[in-house]
Motif scaffolding. Structure first.
Motif, short mmCIF file in Angstrom:
data_model
loop_
_atom_site.label_atom_id
_atom_site.label_comp_id
_atom_site.label_asym_id
_atom_site.label_seq_id
_atom_site.Cartn_x
_atom_site.Cartn_y
_atom_site.Cartn_z
N ILE A 198 40.63 -21.76 27.00
CA ILE A 198 41.55 -21.75 25.86
C ILE A 198 41.09 -20.61 24.97
O ILE A 198 39.99 -20.65 24.40
CB ILE A 198 41.52 -23.09 25.07
CG1 ILE A 198 41.66 -24.28 26.02
CG2 ILE A 198 42.56 -23.08 23.95
CD1 ILE A 198 43.00 -24.88 26.17
N ASP A 199 41.93 -19.59 24.88
CA ASP A 199 41.58 -18.37 24.14
C ASP A 199 42.12 -18.50 22.71
O ASP A 199 43.31 -18.30 22.48
CB ASP A 199 42.20 -17.17 24.88
CG ASP A 199 41.87 -15.84 24.21
OD1 ASP A 199 41.32 -15.85 23.09
OD2 ASP A 199 42.18 -14.81 24.82
N GLU A 200 41.22 -18.81 21.80
CA GLU A 200 41.61 -18.98 20.40
C GLU A 200 41.34 -17.71 19.58
O GLU A 200 40.77 -17.78 18.50
CB GLU A 200 40.84 -20.15 19.78
CG GLU A 200 41.24 -21.51 20.30
CD GLU A 200 40.66 -22.65 19.46
OE1 GLU A 200 41.38 -23.64 19.24
OE2 GLU A 200 39.50 -22.55 19.03
N ALA A 201 41.77 -16.57 20.09
CA ALA A 201 41.53 -15.31 19.39
C ALA A 201 42.12 -15.34 17.97
O ALA A 201 41.58 -14.73 17.05
CB ALA A 201 42.14 -14.15 20.18
N TYR A 202 43.21 -16.09 17.80
CA TYR A 202 43.92 -16.09 16.50
C TYR A 202 43.66 -17.35 15.70
O TYR A 202 44.45 -17.73 14.84
CB TYR A 202 45.42 -15.83 16.73
CG TYR A 202 45.61 -14.50 17.40
CD1 TYR A 202 45.56 -13.33 16.66
CD2 TYR A 202 45.72 -14.40 18.78
CE1 TYR A 202 45.63 -12.09 17.28
CE2 TYR A 202 45.80 -13.17 19.42
CZ TYR A 202 45.76 -12.02 18.66
OH TYR A 202 45.82 -10.80 19.26
N THR A 203 42.54 -18.00 15.97
CA THR A 203 42.22 -19.28 15.33
C THR A 203 42.24 -19.21 13.81
O THR A 203 42.57 -20.20 13.14
CB THR A 203 40.85 -19.81 15.83
OG1 THR A 203 40.63 -21.10 15.29
CG2 THR A 203 39.71 -18.90 15.46
N ILE A 246 44.67 -19.51 28.92
CA ILE A 246 45.76 -19.87 28.02
C ILE A 246 45.40 -19.36 26.62
O ILE A 246 44.40 -19.79 26.04
CB ILE A 246 45.96 -21.41 27.95
CG1 ILE A 246 46.25 -22.00 29.33
CG2 ILE A 246 47.02 -21.77 26.93
CD1 ILE A 246 47.65 -21.76 29.86
N ALA A 247 46.19 -18.42 26.10
CA ALA A 247 45.96 -17.95 24.74
C ALA A 247 46.71 -18.89 23.79
O ALA A 247 47.92 -19.09 23.94
CB ALA A 247 46.46 -16.52 24.58
N GLN A 248 46.00 -19.47 22.84
CA GLN A 248 46.57 -20.49 21.97
C GLN A 248 46.18 -20.21 20.53
O GLN A 248 45.05 -20.50 20.17
CB GLN A 248 46.07 -21.87 22.45
CG GLN A 248 46.49 -23.06 21.66
CD GLN A 248 47.94 -23.50 21.89
OE1 GLN A 248 48.80 -22.68 22.21
NE2 GLN A 248 48.22 -24.76 21.68
N1 PMP Z 1 42.40 -12.63 23.55
C1 PMP Z 1 43.59 -12.39 22.99
C2 PMP Z 1 44.66 -13.41 23.09
C3 PMP Z 1 43.81 -11.19 22.30
O1 PMP Z 1 45.01 -10.95 21.77
C4 PMP Z 1 42.76 -10.24 22.21
C5 PMP Z 1 42.91 -8.92 21.49
N2 PMP Z 1 44.13 -8.35 21.42
C6 PMP Z 1 41.56 -10.54 22.82
C7 PMP Z 1 41.40 -11.74 23.47
C8 PMP Z 1 40.41 -9.56 22.85
O2 PMP Z 1 39.76 -9.51 21.64
P1 PMP Z 1 38.36 -8.82 21.45
O3 PMP Z 1 37.94 -8.21 22.75
O4 PMP Z 1 38.57 -7.82 20.37
O5 PMP Z 1 37.44 -9.93 21.04
#
Ligand code: PMP
Length: 363
Positions: free
Chosen positions: A189-194, A160-162
């Motif tokens: 829980i994928d907090e890439a945009y935290t 889940i991207a959050q």
């Molecule tokens: N998760 C999400 C939700 C993303 O949007 C991205 C990059 N677009 C990543 C992970 C991967 O990021 P990175 O491999 O650069 O850490």
């Protein structure tokens, strides 16, 4: 036997059927397609970064545990002792590590759609079943459909991207709790945009024994380093570490990450400027006729145009601005474009290019 025949015989059919992850050529263009931070490594810190890289013991293998980073992150994120960490060459590599740890006949990886494409791609690479449950028309999780799919498929992993990429919104908390409660395996829980939201799910890594939290330094201004992090219970991390390649974080990256953590407030300042730019840009986009703007808690804004999105994308490119065309990627993204929030000058140029492109396509 020709190379082509050997490939047909030996490369796994699902790999042959894949298209490689496409990275657009951005030469000479304003690059607003990949959620990068437009600001350079803070100028005042460059000398220090240079010295830290110069001092790296490049003749030796790097610290396999990245111990210094571990300690620095524990402090930066105020991690409780019970939470352990694993690092990857970007969080992409962590997705791969997670998938490799669970993959096997009959194992399923589940996510919602549209979401980050690498969940599905990596599931395919490693030969796992992938289930993508469609989001509703507001890009929220369809709780009933998702819970039903979890019951039916018993996924080993749920991603889940959050907030979510490419839609930019946060999912409802209560739905996420239901997903965690029903999931038989691990929920990521994928907090890439935290950095661009006040929402924070780190506490779930200790609250639930089947949740791990993933973060990355890519969106904060260090995309070139490739440094991703996973936080979770020591028992999970111990298992995942077995499939992580030794020395996956090289010594130059380790030193640069340490420099960045020492000066983290400088990066926070940059992300705060981007949050302000996001508000400015959203408000301006709302004024553009024929453009629907979706709410964003990330460093990009999803828009839907009432004209062929592919033509709008091409016309913007002709005007020197590269954004991401989403139309064609998923049925729910028909007419959609994803605009990364850049510096004020870049955002102004992008807005101008968008308005001109719309006029040109409308004819
Ligand atoms: N998760 C999400 C939700 C993303 O949007 C991205 C990059 N677009 C990543 C992970 C991967 O990021 P990175 O491999 O650069 O850490």
């Amino acid at each position: 036997m020709s190379v082509k025949d050997r490939i047909t015989q030996w490369v796994r059919p699902e790999v042959q059927a894949l298209s490689a992850y496409h990275v657009a050529d951005a030469a000479g263009l304003i690059k607003l397609d990949a959620m990068e931070n437009p600001f350079d490594f803070p100028a005042a810190l460059k000398a220090e970064l240079g010295a830290d890289l110069r001092d790296a013991a490049i003749n030796r293998y790097p610290d396999p545990d990245a111990g210094a980073i571990r300690a620095a992150l524990r402090e930066l994120y105020s991690l409780p002792d019970a939470v352990d960490m694993l690092f990857g060459n970007g969080s992409d590599e962590i997705i791969q590590i997670l998938a490799m740890a669970v993959a096997g006949p009959g194992r399923t990886i589940l996510s919602v759609e549209p979401s980050f494409v690498m969940y599905k791609m990596i599931a395919t690479f490693i030969g796992a079943e992938y289930v993508g449950v469609p989001l509703n028309d507001e890009f929220q999780i369809d709780a009933q459909a998702t819970l039903d799919a979890i019951k039916r498929h018993q996924p080993a992993l749920v991603f889940i991207a959050q907030p979510n990429n490419p839609t930019g919104n946060l999912f409802d908390d209560e739905t996420l709790r239901q997903i965690v409660a029903l999931s038989p395996g691990l929920v990521v829980i994928d907090e890439a945009y935290t950095a661009f939201t006040d929402a924070d799910y780190m506490s779930w890594a200790s609250e639930y024994d089947n949740v791990v939290v993933m973060r990355t330094f890519s969106k904060v201004g260090l995309a070139g380093l490739r440094f991703g992090m996973l936080f979770g219970a020591q028992e999970w991390i111990e298992q995942l570490n077995k499939v992580r390649l030794p020395y996956n974080i090289n010594c130059l990256t380790q030193n640069a990450v340490l420099t960045a953590i020492r000066h983290f407030p400088a990066f926070v300042k940059q992300t705060e400027a981007l949050r302000e730019q996001r508000s400015w840009l959203s408000a301006k986009l709302e004024e553009v006729a024929g453009v629907s703007v979706y709410p964003s808690e990330a460093n990009f804004i999803l828009v839907r145009v009432d004209l062929p999105a592919k033509s709008v994308f091409s016309e913007m490119k002709k005007r020197g601005v590269l954004i991401k065309l989403l139309d064609g990627g998923h049925p729910k993204l028909a007419g959609c474009l994803r605009l990364t929030v850049g510096s004020h000058e870049e955002n102004e140029a992008m807005l101008k290019a968008l308005i001109e492109a719309l006029e040109s396509v409308r004819g």
